[in-house]
Design an enzyme around this catalytic site. Structure first.
Site, PDB file in Angstrom:
ATOM      1  N   ASP A  70     -10.815  -8.632   7.847  1.00 19.36           N
ATOM      2  CA  ASP A  70     -12.237  -8.396   7.554  1.00 19.36           C
ATOM      3  C   ASP A  70     -12.998  -9.719   7.481  1.00 19.36           C
ATOM      4  O   ASP A  70     -14.119  -9.834   7.969  1.00 19.36           O
ATOM      5  CB  ASP A  70     -12.398  -7.657   6.220  1.00 19.36           C
ATOM      6  N   ASP A  92      -3.048 -18.206   1.644  1.00 19.24           N
ATOM      7  CA  ASP A  92      -4.219 -18.857   1.037  1.00 19.24           C
ATOM      8  C   ASP A  92      -4.770 -19.935   1.970  1.00 19.24           C
ATOM      9  O   ASP A  92      -5.991 -20.052   2.159  1.00 19.24           O
ATOM     10  CB  ASP A  92      -3.897 -19.420  -0.354  1.00 19.24           C
ATOM     11  N   TYR A  97       0.817  -1.216   0.000  1.00 15.96           N
ATOM     12  CA  TYR A  97       0.000   0.000   0.000  1.00 15.96           C
ATOM     13  C   TYR A  97       0.853   1.269   0.000  1.00 15.96           C
ATOM     14  O   TYR A  97       0.369   2.334  -0.340  1.00 15.96           O
ATOM     15  CB  TYR A  97      -0.940   0.023   1.211  1.00 15.96           C
ATOM     16  N   LYS A 116       3.498 -15.421   2.174  1.00 14.15           N
ATOM     17  CA  LYS A 116       3.379 -16.151   0.902  1.00 14.15           C
ATOM     18  C   LYS A 116       4.814 -16.414   0.441  1.00 14.15           C
ATOM     19  O   LYS A 116       5.238 -16.017  -0.650  1.00 14.15           O
ATOM     20  CB  LYS A 116       2.572 -15.284  -0.081  1.00 14.15           C
ATOM     21  N   ASP A 122      -5.280  -6.770   5.777  1.00 18.41           N
ATOM     22  CA  ASP A 122      -6.479  -6.012   5.449  1.00 18.41           C
ATOM     23  C   ASP A 122      -7.605  -6.987   5.089  1.00 18.41           C
ATOM     24  O   ASP A 122      -8.744  -6.885   5.566  1.00 18.41           O
ATOM     25  CB  ASP A 122      -6.143  -5.098   4.248  1.00 18.41           C
TER      26      ASP A 122
END
Ligand code: NAD
Length: 357
Positions: free
Chosen positions: A250, A222, A141, A189, A246
């Site tokens: 959620d 994942d 980001y 990852k 992020d």
């Protein structure tokens, strides 16, 4: 010690008033020498000063040890230019100004609310009680370059992490794990991303050096997205980088059954923090006094724990919330009409929790 209260817009002032009610009760019980000052932010500040983050508000925050934040935004201010929009013009500058690099989000499903969770009883009955430590100021980001080509035929975002950035958030998560069940799951990852390799190496080295008493495991993102749904009871502390955090935080927040239940904290190295519900200003229900104040009250508890180092007072608030829910009181968002439930408004939920301290 002092904190700033920025209630903001929509349901912000309604739920912040309940958190202040609880604060007054807890301050009396523990004889806390902590004061607070209220100031305008978001749309309310724009209406009065022409900016969502007035100088006076920022200066107040600088003099304080923490910020208790409600929510900002709403249809009235949607068409303003980007820098004047309540969320973009106040919350993001505050995060940047105070270098709030660590984002905490506890995920908890209260035993009395299992019916509100989208997951089956057979899954949630083993318990859902874990906390995200998400890196908030680096990664995809924020890394540069970040741009769209002049011909708009391609674009680039950059994913960069330094060992220093990873260590800062990892230290925090390890310390928190020590105060909980001592289980830390680090998510990355590393099978595809080089930043994931560095992430894993750094967390492993820190574990060996300082935190070998914590049970550390690594999980690919994942797989983690699946495990949160299939077996949430395995998690205690989740350490995660910005983008993945992020998304997964959620996903996990949905397990608790309502946006009105989940608090959050964003902290810097000095433990100065901004404490806020994960939901927004909820214009659809603002002004009706039906919003759930629990997310705001639990944000207050996080503030006492992390910025004021008062774990006992924080725990007391969390237990009072649990007791209120166990007694059957429900705001509209968590009311199912089952036997034993009592539908209450925002103020009644706040005073029930304050009375339960
Ligand atoms: P929202 O989170 O405000 O609302 C989504 C849904 O959740 C609504 O149906 C709302 O009624 C419900 N909800 C949220 N909090 C609740 C609570 N405490 N009790 C009961 N129900 C609750 O998201 P949105 O509708 O996408 O955004 C509304 C405004 O809030 C927008 O202007 C947005 O920019 C702003 N926003 C602000 C923040 C923030 O201040 N941190 C975060 C997200 C959105």
């Amino acid at each position: 010690m002092h904190f700033a209260v920025l209630a903001g817009d929509g349901i912000g002032p309604e739920i912040v008033a309940q958190a202040l009610k609880v604060f007054t009760a807890v301050a009396k019980k523990y004889r806390l020498n902590i004061g607070y000052t209220e100031a305008l932010v978001g749309g309310a500040a724009y209406d009065k000063y022409g900016t969502p983050l007035p100088k006076e508000t920022l200066e107040l925050c600088e003099r304080c040890d923490a910020i208790l934040f409600g929510a900002v935004g709403g249809p009235k201010w949607e068409n303003l230019s980007a820098e004047l929009q309540p969320e973009r013009g106040s919350l993001l500058p505050l995060r940047k100004f105070f270098a709030l690099y660590a984002n905490l989000r506890p995920i908890k499903l209260y035993p009395s609310l299992t019916a509100s969770s989208p997951l089956k009883d057979s899954i949630v009955n083993s318990g859902v009680d874990f906390v995200f430590f998400r890196e908030l100021t680096g990664g995809l980001y924020f890394s540069l370059p970040k741009q769209i080509a002049d011909d708009r035929k391609s674009a680039v975002d950059t994913l960069r992490y330094s060992v220093k950035e990873i260590e800062a958030i990892a230290e925090f998560a390890f310390e928190a794990a020590r105060a909980r069940r001592r289980i830390l799951t680090s998510i990355d990852k590393a099978n595809v991303l080089m930043t994931g390799v560095i992430w894993r190496e750094t967390v492993t080295a820190l574990h060996e050096k300082k935190y070998s008493d914590v049970n550390l495991s690594h999980m690919y993102v994942d797989n983690a997205s699946m495990q949160i749904i299939k077996y949430p009871a395995q998690f205690d502390v989740i350490l995660i980088e910005n983008t993945f955090g992020d998304i997964l935080s959620d996903e996990a927040a949905a397990l608790s059954g309502s946006l009105g239940l989940t608090p959050s904290a964003s902290l810097n190295k000095k433990k100065f923090g901004l404490y806020e519900p994960i939901g927004g200003s909820a214009p659809d229900i603002a002004g009706q006094m039906i919003a759930n104040p629990i997310s705001q009250i639990l944000s207050l508890a996080l503030m006492l724990r992390y910025s004021f180092n008062l774990p006992e007072a924080a725990k007391n608030i969390e237990t009072a919330v649990e007791r209120a829910l166990a007694s059957g009181v429900r705001t509209k968002d968590i009311y199912t009409g089952s036997q034993g439930e009592i539908l209450v408004n925002t103020a009644k939920m706040g005073s029930t929790i304050a009375d339960n301290l």
